[in-house]
Write an enzyme that holds these catalytic residues in place. Structure first.
Site, mmCIF file in Angstrom:
data_model
loop_
_atom_site.group_PDB
_atom_site.id
_atom_site.type_symbol
_atom_site.label_atom_id
_atom_site.label_comp_id
_atom_site.label_asym_id
_atom_site.label_seq_id
_atom_site.Cartn_x
_atom_site.Cartn_y
_atom_site.Cartn_z
ATOM 1 N N HIS A 229 0.847 -1.195 0.000
ATOM 2 C CA HIS A 229 0.000 0.000 0.000
ATOM 3 C C HIS A 229 0.884 1.248 0.000
ATOM 4 C CE1 HIS A 229 1.126 -0.379 4.250
ATOM 5 N NE2 HIS A 229 0.887 0.917 4.351
ATOM 6 N N ASP A 231 0.753 5.274 1.790
ATOM 7 C CA ASP A 231 0.038 5.949 2.874
ATOM 8 C C ASP A 231 -0.664 7.188 2.317
ATOM 9 O OD1 ASP A 231 1.018 4.036 4.579
ATOM 10 O OD2 ASP A 231 2.641 5.286 5.371
ATOM 11 N N HIS A 286 4.790 0.110 0.062
ATOM 12 C CA HIS A 286 5.491 -0.686 1.073
ATOM 13 C C HIS A 286 4.562 -1.730 1.672
ATOM 14 C CE1 HIS A 286 3.697 2.881 2.976
ATOM 15 N NE2 HIS A 286 3.618 2.188 4.108
ATOM 16 N N ARG A 296 6.586 -8.675 16.169
ATOM 17 C CA ARG A 296 7.117 -7.358 15.789
ATOM 18 C C ARG A 296 6.074 -6.279 16.048
ATOM 19 N NH1 ARG A 296 6.954 -4.631 10.709
ATOM 20 N NH2 ARG A 296 8.622 -3.077 10.626
#
Ligand SMILES: C=C1C[C@]23C[C@@]1(O)CC[C@H]2[C@@]12CCC[C@@](C)(C(=O)O1)[C@H]2[C@@H]3C(=O)O
Ligand SMILES: O=C(O)CCC(=O)C(=O)O
Ligand SMILES: [Fe+2]
Length: 370
Positions: A229, A231, A286, A296
């Site tokens: 996607h 941002d 990303h 994580r």
């Protein structure tokens, strides 16, 4: 192996309600979460020497380095950014304590169907046929109501920390904005970006804080933490702890891992800065992948203009040879468009190249004509 969520429930009693599976308790990847295997292994793991630039903000040449990174990658890492390391550590611990709560507790702060803030999967999940291997918590304004539901006895610590983190991030984002804009063209000033305010400190800017948690996964090559996607921001400042997982798509190379660097923050160009730069800065695509052994956490500070300000290509970047590539759009309007069209949102506000009669070779999103 259970092939659907319903099978997973029957087999393991892992489903908390009709749609929430506790990923922390799943031993085998259910079909609902199995993506096409990731055989596009990132170049970060192979022999390429290309890597996302790391820039020291105290470097006298920082502005040029940032400009180059924005034009070529649309992303860079910053060190010496001035955010105290204790604050970075504290926010990470707060995020971990949130996601470590029992799922029934987290669901008390669930995002409502029409809402933006609260606990849940990332908003883009509805555009994908498979489910993500992640949990999210979105904060817009004060997290007070949700924090009270999560920690009824002890919610103020979390709220104070979020306030402090947002204050520091806003300062850094304003500084980065000038460095990123200043390297677009000589002489971009407060006059060119009136909404930066009389002091040029972007006081009225908007922001959303997104905490992402990726549990360990038995079959990481077939799972997806957060799919590809861009941002919907001017810029995003990401703290990605010390576990790798963030990958960026670089034209001509493929997926490149952004290695965690102790104390560094990842800065990426969002859709609105791509518009403001008239296509010179690519809005980097990303994603976040997961791994077998280490969970994580990442914390994204999503930074945008005041909601009613119209964003359009900076007038200093527009002339007879460089016509505007996008029509003006407010952040609220753009978020609405993104929620409907996802990765077609940007092209829906693009002005027609064939009408303009040219194609901008700086624009990484353009389809070259002729
Ligand atoms: C302001 C926003 C950007 C965002 C959608 C949202 O309304 C609130 C959450 C943001 C986030 C965070 C995770 C990745 C992302 C793509 C998503 O699904 O929710 C972004 C959205 C975005 O940048 O478009
Ligand atoms: O977790 C990551 O590394 C990426 C998170 C992200 O892309 C986002 O929150 O928008
Ligand atoms: Fe993102």
């Amino acid at each position: 192996m259970p092939s659907r969520i319903s099978d997973a429930v029957r087999d393991h009693s892992l489903l908390v309600d009709h749609k929430h599976l506790d990923l922390n308790l799943v031993n085998e990847l259910p079909d609902s979460h199995a993506w096409t295997p990731l055989n596009d292994n990132p170049s970060g793991d192979s022999c390429t020497r290309e890597s996302v630039p790391i820039i020291d903000l105290n470097d006298p040449n920082a502005q040029n380095l940032i400009g180059h990174a924005c034009k070529t990658w649309g992303v860079f890492q910053v060190t010496k950014h001035g955010i105290p390391i204790n604050l970075l550590n504290d926010i990470e611990s707060a995020g971990m304590s949130l996601f470590s709560l029992p799922i029934q507790q987290k669901l008390k702060a669930a995002r409502s169907p029409e809402g933006v803030s609260g606990y849940g999967v990332a908003r883009i999940s509805s555009f994908f046929p498979k489910r993500m291997w992640s949990e999210g918590f979105t904060i817009v304004g004060s997290p007070l109501e949700h924090a009270r539901q999560l920690w009824p006895q002890d919610y103020t610590k979390f709220c104070d920390l979020i306030e402090e983190y947002e204050k520091e991030m806003k300062k850094l984002a304003g500084k980065l904005m000038w460095l990123m804009l200043g390297s677009l063209s000589l002489g971009i000033t407060k006059e060119d970006v009136k909404w930066a305010g009389p002091k040029g400190d972007f006081k009225g800017a908007g922001a959303v804080l997104q905490l992402n948690y990726y549990p360990t996964c038995s079959d990481p090559n077939r799972a997806m933490g957060l799919p590809a996607h861009t941002d919907s921001t001017l810029l995003t400042i990401l703290q990605q702890s010390n576990i790798s997982g963030l990958q960026v798509l670089r034209e001509g190379i493929g997926w490149v891992t952004v290695p965690p660097v102790h104390g560094a923050l990842v800065v990426n160009v969002g859709d609105l800065l791509h518009i403001l730069s008239n296509g010179s800065y690519p809005n980097v695509t990303h994603r976040a992948v997961v791994n077998r052994t280490q969970h994580r956490l990442s914390i994204a500070f999503l930074y945008g203009p005041p909601s009613s300000v119209q964003i359009s290509p900076l007038s200093k970047l527009v002339d007879h040879g460089h016509l505007p590539l996008y029509r003006p759009v407010t952040w609220s309007e753009y978020l609405g468009t993104k929620a409907k069209l996802f990765n077609k949102a940007l092209s829906s506000i693009r002005l027609c190249d064939s009408l303009n009669g040219f194609s901008n070779e700086n624009d990484h999103n353009s389809v070259k004509i002729g």
